[in-house]
Design an enzyme around this catalytic site. Structure first.
Site, mmCIF file in Angstrom:
data_model
loop_
_atom_site.group_PDB
_atom_site.id
_atom_site.type_symbol
_atom_site.label_atom_id
_atom_site.label_comp_id
_atom_site.label_asym_id
_atom_site.label_seq_id
_atom_site.Cartn_x
_atom_site.Cartn_y
_atom_site.Cartn_z
ATOM 1 N N ASP A 1 -22.567 13.556 40.713
ATOM 2 C CA ASP A 1 -22.039 12.398 39.994
ATOM 3 C C ASP A 1 -22.294 12.559 38.491
ATOM 4 O OD1 ASP A 1 -20.767 10.010 39.708
ATOM 5 O OD2 ASP A 1 -22.235 8.823 40.804
ATOM 6 N N ARG B 1 -13.593 15.353 40.408
ATOM 7 C CA ARG B 1 -13.237 13.954 40.640
ATOM 8 C C ARG B 1 -13.023 13.323 39.271
ATOM 9 N NH1 ARG B 1 -16.201 8.690 41.065
ATOM 10 N NH2 ARG B 1 -15.164 7.498 42.699
ATOM 11 N N THR C 1 -9.331 6.029 41.077
ATOM 12 C CA THR C 1 -8.910 4.877 40.272
ATOM 13 C C THR C 1 -8.487 3.723 41.154
ATOM 14 O OG1 THR C 1 -7.440 4.134 38.490
ATOM 15 C CG2 THR C 1 -6.505 5.668 40.091
ATOM 16 N N ARG D 1 -23.167 -2.904 37.634
ATOM 17 C CA ARG D 1 -21.993 -2.269 37.003
ATOM 18 C C ARG D 1 -20.695 -2.774 37.622
ATOM 19 N NH1 ARG D 1 -25.362 2.330 36.460
ATOM 20 N NH2 ARG D 1 -24.640 3.335 38.363
#
Length: 283
Positions: free
Chosen positions: A109, A160, A202, A264
């Protein structure tokens, strides 16, 4: 004071693998692939980092034993990046040894901009050694991403692509959403043209529709890429992707250290705040 997990249940699948597993199985049964994300960040002592690596290894084994269609996502700061770079890399490689042995996949990530260069550098070393078993996340809103995407695409890396999840200043990142969308599209073109299987991450309908149109116009088949979304958001859309022949993957976070992730998600959209507030008044 520890906040009750009920607040985060929309975005986080549970505080343990056993709690998350039935949700993953249910999504797999709908034809949706999963990436499990054991939550946490910025580990500052070696004992916790060592335990985290063991937890990641156990997660790979649990996925295998449970016959889930799932990869995993990890954060390098969970594996000791704030402690020592080489120590972190050794931890990552220990995890990737297990992934390679079991033909599994680990996504590194991306974290805040303080970590971008180190994350990319360590990924490149890992990719050289482990190839198809490791991938990375790149954030479209960073000014530096144009060069990073070109380099990673030339390598044939598994990328990604997302807009970007952290609040960054304007000298580091684009601030205007139209500009971010345009950047995202340009980088998606590069990845679709040069890498075997890009991941388009997305929830933005403009970017989803653009991806569908662009791939159709350029004879890029549905099997050559996948759409990705986050757990708790637009599952119906993901099911539609599957029925239309697209590959779809949901990022499913779990674990006891859920609060930073939950915060977040909460800050991203006002609708998320209303959903959480409404759960407080459910009987």
């Amino acid at each position: 004071m520890k906040l009750p997990f009920v607040l985060a249940k929309r975005f986080v699948a549970g505080e343990s693998f056993d709690q998350a597993k039935p949700k993953v199985k249910a999504l797999n049964e709908k034809g949706i692939k999963i990436t499990l994300d054991l939550l946490g960040e910025n580990v500052e002592d070696r004992q916790t980092a060592d335990e985290t690596v063991e937890n990641y290894i156990q997660l790979l084994n649990d996925i295998d034993e449970s016959e889930l269609d799932s990869t995993i996502s990890i954060k390098l700061t969970m594996m000791g990046l704030d402690i020592d770079r080489n120590y972190c890399k050794d931890n990552l490689f220990r995890l990737l040894d297990v992934a390679r042995e079991n033909d599994q996949f680990v996504r590194i990530d991306m974290e805040g901009s303080d970590y971008t260069q180190m994350t990319i550098d360590i990924f490149k070393e890992a990719f050289q050694e482990y190839g198809k078993h490791v991938g990375i996340v790149i954030q479209a809103y960073l000014h530096r991403t144009k060069e990073d995407i070109e380099e990673l695409a030339e390598m044939g890396a598994d990328v990604r692509l997302c807009k970007g999840a952290y609040k960054e200043p304007k000298d580091i990142a684009l601030q205007n959403m139209d500009d971010i969308r345009e950047a995202f599209k340009e980088y998606a073109k590069v990845l679709l043209g040069k890498t075997p299987y890009p991941r388009i991450a997305t929830h933005d309908d403009e970017l989803i529709n653009w991806t569908k149109e662009y791939t159709e116009e350029n004879d890029i088949g549905e099997s050559r890429f996948e759409f990705q979304m986050l757990y708790g958001l637009r599952q119906g859309t993901m099911e539609e992707f599957v029925s239309d022949g697209y590959n779809a993957r949901i990022y499913v976070p779990f674990g006891t250290m859920w609060f930073p992730y939950f915060k977040r998600r909460l800050m991203e959209r006002k609708e998320n705040i209303w959903f959480v507030l409404s759960t407080l008044f459910q009987k």
